[in-house]
Design a protein around this motif. Sequence first.
Motif, mmCIF file in Angstrom:
data_model
loop_
_atom_site.group_PDB
_atom_site.id
_atom_site.type_symbol
_atom_site.label_atom_id
_atom_site.label_comp_id
_atom_site.label_asym_id
_atom_site.label_seq_id
_atom_site.Cartn_x
_atom_site.Cartn_y
_atom_site.Cartn_z
ATOM 1 N N GLN A 173 0.861 -1.273 0.021
ATOM 2 C CA GLN A 173 0.165 -0.090 -0.024
ATOM 3 C C GLN A 173 0.864 1.178 -0.061
ATOM 4 O OE1 GLN A 173 -3.177 0.068 -0.492
ATOM 5 N NE2 GLN A 173 -3.887 1.876 0.156
ATOM 6 N N THR A 174 0.500 2.200 -0.827
ATOM 7 C CA THR A 174 1.387 3.371 -1.147
ATOM 8 C C THR A 174 0.562 4.652 -0.707
ATOM 9 O OG1 THR A 174 0.871 3.651 -3.212
ATOM 10 C CG2 THR A 174 2.729 2.488 -2.862
ATOM 11 N N ASP A 175 1.274 5.811 -0.717
ATOM 12 C CA ASP A 175 0.282 7.070 -0.119
ATOM 13 C C ASP A 175 -0.284 7.791 -1.196
ATOM 14 O OD1 ASP A 175 2.468 8.195 -1.098
ATOM 15 O OD2 ASP A 175 2.990 9.177 0.669
ATOM 16 N N GLY A 176 -0.127 7.402 -2.619
ATOM 17 C CA GLY A 176 -0.525 7.901 -3.624
ATOM 18 C C GLY A 176 0.538 8.704 -4.400
ATOM 19 N N HIS A 177 1.549 8.782 -3.517
ATOM 20 C CA HIS A 177 2.967 9.347 -4.333
ATOM 21 C C HIS A 177 3.978 8.229 -4.214
ATOM 22 C CE1 HIS A 177 1.892 13.544 -4.485
ATOM 23 N NE2 HIS A 177 1.006 13.234 -3.423
ATOM 24 N N GLY A 178 3.399 6.821 -4.303
ATOM 25 C CA GLY A 178 4.410 5.753 -4.283
ATOM 26 C C GLY A 178 4.933 5.560 -3.011
ATOM 27 N N ARG A 179 4.952 6.268 -2.044
ATOM 28 C CA ARG A 179 5.701 5.931 -0.900
ATOM 29 C C ARG A 179 5.030 4.769 -0.032
ATOM 30 N NH1 ARG A 179 8.744 9.716 3.658
ATOM 31 N NH2 ARG A 179 6.956 10.847 3.535
ATOM 32 N N VAL A 180 5.728 3.956 0.217
ATOM 33 C CA VAL A 180 5.245 2.441 0.913
ATOM 34 C C VAL A 180 4.910 2.750 2.454
ATOM 35 C CG1 VAL A 180 5.760 0.309 1.557
ATOM 36 C CG2 VAL A 180 6.630 1.126 -0.758
ATOM 37 N N LEU A 181 3.711 2.557 2.707
ATOM 38 C CA LEU A 181 3.250 2.640 4.090
ATOM 39 C C LEU A 181 3.328 1.204 4.855
ATOM 40 C CD1 LEU A 181 -0.329 4.176 3.380
ATOM 41 C CD2 LEU A 181 1.796 5.442 4.038
ATOM 42 N N HIS A 182 3.681 1.341 6.198
ATOM 43 C CA HIS A 182 3.788 0.492 7.198
ATOM 44 C C HIS A 182 2.519 -0.133 7.574
ATOM 45 C CE1 HIS A 182 5.323 -1.549 10.989
ATOM 46 N NE2 HIS A 182 6.460 -1.517 10.403
ATOM 47 N N THR A 183 2.547 -1.129 8.145
ATOM 48 C CA THR A 183 1.121 -1.444 8.852
ATOM 49 C C THR A 183 0.322 -0.698 9.886
ATOM 50 O OG1 THR A 183 2.332 -2.763 10.377
ATOM 51 C CG2 THR A 183 1.453 -4.192 8.353
ATOM 52 N N ASP A 184 1.432 0.175 10.446
ATOM 53 C CA ASP A 184 0.728 1.205 11.405
ATOM 54 C C ASP A 184 0.168 2.423 10.566
ATOM 55 O OD1 ASP A 184 3.141 2.603 10.654
ATOM 56 O OD2 ASP A 184 3.982 2.356 12.642
ATOM 57 N N GLY A 185 0.279 2.357 9.140
ATOM 58 C CA GLY A 185 -0.167 3.495 8.377
ATOM 59 C C GLY A 185 0.762 4.622 8.146
ATOM 60 N N GLN A 186 1.801 4.462 8.838
ATOM 61 C CA GLN A 186 3.057 5.663 8.775
ATOM 62 C C GLN A 186 3.855 5.327 7.490
ATOM 63 O OE1 GLN A 186 3.178 8.631 10.251
ATOM 64 N NE2 GLN A 186 1.064 7.814 10.800
ATOM 65 N N PRO A 187 4.305 6.214 6.790
ATOM 66 C CA PRO A 187 5.243 5.835 5.555
ATOM 67 C C PRO A 187 6.758 5.524 5.794
ATOM 68 C CG PRO A 187 5.032 8.242 5.628
ATOM 69 C CD PRO A 187 4.307 7.807 6.729
ATOM 70 N N PHE A 188 7.363 4.608 5.195
ATOM 71 C CA PHE A 188 8.775 4.245 5.121
ATOM 72 C C PHE A 188 9.422 5.603 4.987
ATOM 73 C CE2 PHE A 188 6.994 0.116 5.300
ATOM 74 C CZ PHE A 188 8.058 -0.551 6.032
ATOM 75 N N ASP A 189 10.967 5.724 5.195
ATOM 76 C CA ASP A 189 11.550 7.094 5.163
ATOM 77 C C ASP A 189 11.711 7.261 3.759
ATOM 78 O OD1 ASP A 189 11.466 7.127 7.818
ATOM 79 O OD2 ASP A 189 13.732 6.822 7.888
ATOM 80 N N ASN A 190 12.106 6.055 2.920
ATOM 81 C CA ASN A 190 12.789 6.384 1.514
ATOM 82 C C ASN A 190 12.463 4.876 0.550
ATOM 83 O OD1 ASN A 190 14.503 4.538 2.888
ATOM 84 N ND2 ASN A 190 16.204 5.067 1.911
ATOM 85 N N LEU A 191 11.316 4.320 0.944
ATOM 86 C CA LEU A 191 10.992 3.307 -0.131
ATOM 87 C C LEU A 191 9.668 3.519 -0.574
ATOM 88 C CD1 LEU A 191 11.112 0.116 -0.554
ATOM 89 C CD2 LEU A 191 9.908 -0.464 1.476
ATOM 90 N N TYR A 192 9.604 3.112 -2.078
ATOM 91 C CA TYR A 192 8.793 3.603 -2.938
ATOM 92 C C TYR A 192 8.226 2.321 -3.779
ATOM 93 C CZ TYR A 192 9.788 8.487 -1.811
ATOM 94 O OH TYR A 192 9.856 9.635 -0.915
ATOM 95 N N ALA A 193 6.924 2.212 -4.147
ATOM 96 C CA ALA A 193 6.808 1.229 -5.061
ATOM 97 C C ALA A 193 5.770 1.679 -6.043
ATOM 98 C CB ALA A 193 6.169 -0.068 -4.209
ATOM 99 N N GLY A 194 5.776 1.053 -7.089
ATOM 100 C CA GLY A 194 4.549 1.228 -8.203
ATOM 101 C C GLY A 194 4.413 0.084 -8.940
ATOM 102 N N GLY A 195 3.414 0.381 -9.769
ATOM 103 C CA GLY A 195 3.035 -0.960 -10.935
ATOM 104 C C GLY A 195 2.599 -2.037 -10.124
#
Length: 455
Positions: free
Chosen positions: A397-419
């Motif tokens: 799950q990402t935040d709409g800018h590709g930043r990956v979210l942790h199970t607690d809903g907070q983003p990772f610092d520098n990890l992104y995902a797409g496709g």
Amino acid sequence: MADVRPPPADGFPISVETLIVGGGACGMVAALSSKEAGQEVLVIEADAVASGSTALSAGLIPAAGTTLQAAAGIDDTPEIFAADIHRKAHGENDPALEYAMAEGAAPVIDWLTTTHNLPFSVVTDFDYPGHSKRRMHGLPTRSGAELVDALRAACEQQGVEIVSNLRAETLFAEGRRVSGLAARRPDGTVETIGCAKLILACNGFGGNRQMVSDLMPDIRDAVWFGHDGNKGEAVDWGRALGADLKHLGAYQGHGNVAHPHGILITWAVITEGGVQVNLNGERFWDESQGYSEAARAVLAQPNGTAYAIFDDRIAGIARQFADFQLAEAQGAVIRAGSVQDLATQLDLPADALVETLQAIPQDGPDQFGRRFEAQLKPPYCAVRVTGALFHTQGGMQTDGHGRVLHTDGQPFDNLYAGGGAACGVSGSGDSGYLSGNGLLSAVVLGYRAGQATDY
Ligand SMILES: Cc1cc2nc3c(=O)[nH]c(=O)nc-3n(C[C@H](O)[C@H](O)[C@H](O)COP(=O)(O)OP(=O)(O)OC[C@H]3O[C@@H](n4cnc5c(N)ncnc54)[C@H](O)[C@@H]3O)c2cc1C
């Protein structure tokens, strides 16, 4: 086996600012976007030549509010597009992610067209199920191979380095920060690379039979039609990192793959008024629902096959697809001057087929609730088809800018995902897939992850 380990004590022999895993549409769009943002970027790709599922696709990308749509007189907005995505996925997506995708697509298509000279055009001569506006954008041959080649050429022109034959296996991470990865060459040698930002563009797990069987048993026996090298490392890494993995049972199927030729037959043959019949010469569902859920509908028929029946006018529309031309050249498209002749050639009961085609109503819904705008006329065409699995739609799950979210809903610092590495906007199963959701996520999240500077 993909895993996550603490960063190596002695650091990395080489480091880049933006490191991208996978060289399909997502990886190459992310690379172009990252380069444009002034970042030093490196793509690593498991195959000798990057192609991925993108090269197997029709390369059609939905976008609302593009310059091309305006030129074609199509009035469309991200709000209408987001509502279509929402409706098709039965309200199962994160609405913010839906809107991010719907809003982000037009700028990417305009940018690829003007900045990188990709000759997109809008498909204006037929509708895709669930899209209330004509918004599919494709290159002239309507093939993903052309899209991949064009993106690769753009990467070359921009000086983006793509290192082939390097398969990422291990991520190095501490807390919410990823510091690099280890990747293996075909000869077994391992290289470690450090990074400030990591973008996962390595698609989903359709090429991993075990994961498909465990996570989407409904479709495990279907033909796998995507890129075999997509083995699901992003899911393994996500589990180890505590990323929010969503909708792992979601996928795009397709119920109109020529059998045994293995060639995609565009769903335009159905939306333009064609139908599917089984070996008894009978229709079995409302085909207007979509091609993804068609896979299961067709596989449930005798022999797991059906015939797509359409006519010469519709074949003329389908011919804009290189795949359809290939199907014709390989003899997959049968032609007949009458329904009786068609039944003889297909070895179907003639009386049943005549009755089925005569029962298609001119106005009002049929017994499945489908409405038809055009009647089939001779000469008729038919293709024997089966259902296939095209790609998986669940993931990080990402935040709409590709930043990956942790199970607690907070983003990772520098990890992104797409496709396909990210969770798309197709709900939790197979029927939530709106045409083009695959490349939509690849290009929008890829572009946004590339631009991101908050790492
Ligand atoms: C027949 C077919 C038709 C389709 N038509 C359409 C369409 O018209 N429109 C649409 O929107 N979608 C379509 N799709 C879906 C679409 O192709 C995918 O959603 C899209 O290509 C995903 O892009 P991607 O960049 O995430 O993945 P890919 O294009 O698959 O790229 C992933 C890349 O990562 C590489 N890789 C994987 N693992 C690793 C690793 N560990 N290390 C390094 N590299 C790795 C792979 O080799 C691959 O090159 C279709 C799919 C199929 C199969």
